[in-house]
Design a protein around this motif. Structure first.
Motif, PDB file in Angstrom:
ATOM      1  N   MET A 114      34.592   0.965 -54.194  1.00  0.00           N
ATOM      2  CA  MET A 114      33.359   0.799 -53.358  1.00  0.00           C
ATOM      3  C   MET A 114      33.649   0.600 -51.771  1.00  0.00           C
ATOM      4  N   ALA A 115      33.057   1.001 -50.819  1.00  0.00           N
ATOM      5  CA  ALA A 115      33.545   0.993 -49.529  1.00  0.00           C
ATOM      6  C   ALA A 115      33.246  -0.302 -49.180  1.00  0.00           C
ATOM      7  N   SER A 116      34.057  -0.613 -48.049  1.00  0.00           N
ATOM      8  CA  SER A 116      33.948  -2.046 -47.269  1.00  0.00           C
ATOM      9  C   SER A 116      33.611  -1.670 -45.782  1.00  0.00           C
ATOM     10  N   ILE A 117      32.704  -2.546 -45.199  1.00  0.00           N
ATOM     11  CA  ILE A 117      32.407  -2.453 -43.731  1.00  0.00           C
ATOM     12  C   ILE A 117      32.507  -3.995 -43.183  1.00  0.00           C
ATOM     13  N   THR A 118      33.344  -3.737 -41.830  1.00  0.00           N
ATOM     14  CA  THR A 118      33.401  -4.936 -41.041  1.00  0.00           C
ATOM     15  C   THR A 118      32.562  -4.676 -39.829  1.00  0.00           C
ATOM     16  N   ILE A 119      31.992  -6.216 -39.531  1.00  0.00           N
ATOM     17  CA  ILE A 119      30.796  -5.978 -38.559  1.00  0.00           C
ATOM     18  C   ILE A 119      31.211  -7.173 -37.788  1.00  0.00           C
ATOM     19  N   ARG A 120      31.616  -6.667 -36.421  1.00  0.00           N
ATOM     20  CA  ARG A 120      32.143  -7.574 -35.384  1.00  0.00           C
ATOM     21  C   ARG A 120      31.079  -7.999 -34.270  1.00  0.00           C
ATOM     22  N   ASN A 121      31.336  -9.171 -33.872  1.00  0.00           N
ATOM     23  CA  ASN A 121      30.553  -9.534 -32.741  1.00  0.00           C
ATOM     24  C   ASN A 121      29.146  -9.855 -33.336  1.00  0.00           C
ATOM     25  N   VAL A 122      28.909 -10.584 -34.535  1.00  0.00           N
ATOM     26  CA  VAL A 122      27.482 -11.051 -34.938  1.00  0.00           C
ATOM     27  C   VAL A 122      27.143 -12.275 -34.088  1.00  0.00           C
ATOM     28  N   PRO A 123      26.102 -12.457 -33.441  1.00  0.00           N
ATOM     29  CA  PRO A 123      25.729 -13.263 -32.802  1.00  0.00           C
ATOM     30  C   PRO A 123      25.601 -14.794 -33.773  1.00  0.00           C
ATOM     31  N   ASP A 124      26.322 -15.802 -33.265  1.00  0.00           N
ATOM     32  CA  ASP A 124      26.122 -17.209 -34.286  1.00  0.00           C
ATOM     33  C   ASP A 124      24.757 -17.335 -34.857  1.00  0.00           C
ATOM     34  N   GLU A 125      23.793 -17.059 -34.102  1.00  0.00           N
ATOM     35  CA  GLU A 125      22.373 -17.340 -34.558  1.00  0.00           C
ATOM     36  C   GLU A 125      21.853 -16.502 -35.696  1.00  0.00           C
ATOM     37  N   VAL A 126      22.312 -15.375 -35.598  1.00  0.00           N
ATOM     38  CA  VAL A 126      22.032 -14.326 -36.701  1.00  0.00           C
ATOM     39  C   VAL A 126      22.973 -14.622 -37.955  1.00  0.00           C
ATOM     40  N   HIS A 127      24.257 -15.020 -37.601  1.00  0.00           N
ATOM     41  CA  HIS A 127      24.967 -15.247 -38.792  1.00  0.00           C
ATOM     42  C   HIS A 127      24.526 -16.421 -39.787  1.00  0.00           C
ATOM     43  N   ARG A 128      23.989 -17.539 -38.726  1.00  0.00           N
ATOM     44  CA  ARG A 128      23.432 -18.920 -39.435  1.00  0.00           C
ATOM     45  C   ARG A 128      22.107 -18.329 -40.231  1.00  0.00           C
ATOM     46  N   ALA A 129      21.218 -17.602 -39.519  1.00  0.00           N
ATOM     47  CA  ALA A 129      19.828 -17.106 -40.234  1.00  0.00           C
ATOM     48  C   ALA A 129      20.289 -16.552 -41.557  1.00  0.00           C
ATOM     49  N   LEU A 130      21.341 -15.587 -41.550  1.00  0.00           N
ATOM     50  CA  LEU A 130      21.765 -14.834 -42.980  1.00  0.00           C
ATOM     51  C   LEU A 130      22.204 -15.895 -43.782  1.00  0.00           C
ATOM     52  N   ARG A 131      22.902 -16.808 -43.490  1.00  0.00           N
ATOM     53  CA  ARG A 131      23.379 -17.874 -44.344  1.00  0.00           C
ATOM     54  C   ARG A 131      22.230 -18.765 -45.363  1.00  0.00           C
ATOM     55  N   ILE A 132      21.253 -18.936 -44.243  1.00  0.00           N
ATOM     56  CA  ILE A 132      20.007 -19.619 -44.482  1.00  0.00           C
ATOM     57  C   ILE A 132      19.094 -18.765 -45.932  1.00  0.00           C
ATOM     58  N   ARG A 133      19.114 -17.608 -45.053  1.00  0.00           N
ATOM     59  CA  ARG A 133      18.421 -16.583 -45.981  1.00  0.00           C
ATOM     60  C   ARG A 133      18.911 -16.528 -47.476  1.00  0.00           C
ATOM     61  N   ALA A 134      20.436 -16.282 -47.320  1.00  0.00           N
ATOM     62  CA  ALA A 134      21.276 -16.032 -48.385  1.00  0.00           C
ATOM     63  C   ALA A 134      20.844 -17.382 -49.445  1.00  0.00           C
ATOM     64  N   ALA A 135      20.952 -18.318 -49.084  1.00  0.00           N
ATOM     65  CA  ALA A 135      20.720 -19.811 -49.805  1.00  0.00           C
ATOM     66  C   ALA A 135      19.304 -19.541 -50.402  1.00  0.00           C
ATOM     67  N   GLN A 136      18.262 -19.331 -49.806  1.00  0.00           N
ATOM     68  CA  GLN A 136      17.121 -19.187 -50.343  1.00  0.00           C
ATOM     69  C   GLN A 136      16.956 -18.222 -51.580  1.00  0.00           C
ATOM     70  N   HIS A 137      17.787 -17.165 -51.257  1.00  0.00           N
ATOM     71  CA  HIS A 137      17.638 -16.437 -52.596  1.00  0.00           C
ATOM     72  C   HIS A 137      18.679 -16.582 -53.526  1.00  0.00           C
ATOM     73  N   GLY A 138      19.566 -17.551 -53.352  1.00  0.00           N
ATOM     74  CA  GLY A 138      20.477 -18.046 -54.428  1.00  0.00           C
ATOM     75  C   GLY A 138      21.730 -17.070 -54.256  1.00  0.00           C
ATOM     76  N   ARG A 139      22.315 -16.424 -53.240  1.00  0.00           N
ATOM     77  CA  ARG A 139      23.126 -15.479 -53.086  1.00  0.00           C
ATOM     78  C   ARG A 139      24.269 -15.934 -51.912  1.00  0.00           C
ATOM     79  N   SER A 140      25.468 -15.392 -52.097  1.00  0.00           N
ATOM     80  CA  SER A 140      26.368 -15.606 -50.960  1.00  0.00           C
ATOM     81  C   SER A 140      25.826 -14.870 -49.652  1.00  0.00           C
ATOM     82  N   THR A 141      26.352 -15.237 -48.601  1.00  0.00           N
ATOM     83  CA  THR A 141      26.155 -14.426 -47.579  1.00  0.00           C
ATOM     84  C   THR A 141      26.418 -13.002 -47.511  1.00  0.00           C
ATOM     85  N   GLU A 142      27.367 -12.709 -48.372  1.00  0.00           N
ATOM     86  CA  GLU A 142      27.912 -11.358 -48.285  1.00  0.00           C
ATOM     87  C   GLU A 142      26.961 -10.465 -49.395  1.00  0.00           C
TER      88      GLU A 142
END
Length: 85
Positions: free
Chosen positions: A1-29
């Motif tokens: 399976m392929a891997s992707i690296t995403i650089r320069n993700v703004p902190d607020e986007v990363h925080r929103a992704l973590r919250i969304r992941a928690a709401q769905h019961g998944r890891s951020t990845e």
């Protein structure tokens, strides 16, 4: 399976992704994978086989019975990519 690296993700986007992941019961990845899959393969997209069948029906070159037979026989697994090794 392929891997992707995403650089320069703004902190607020990363925080929103973590919250969304928690709401769905998944890891951020796992949440990011789900978002990418939904964006790349939306549920309502038109697929090539049904599109070609509808064009053939409209042109009068394919009856409903023939289209149904083709649909039943069609292999639903994606084709393996060509390997040049």
């Amino acid at each position: 399976m392929a891997s992707i690296t995403i650089r320069n993700v703004p902190d607020e986007v990363h925080r929103a992704l973590r919250i969304r992941a928690a709401q769905h019961g998944r890891s951020t990845e796992a949440e990011i994978r789900a978002i990418l899959e939904q964006a790349a393969k939306p549920a309502g997209r038109m697929k090539l086989g049904p599109l070609l069948s509808s064009i053939a029906r409209e042109a009068g070159g394919l009856t409903e019975a023939e289209a149904d037979a083709f649909d039943r026989l069609r292999d639903r697994q994606p084709a393996e990519p060509i390997r040049f090794e």
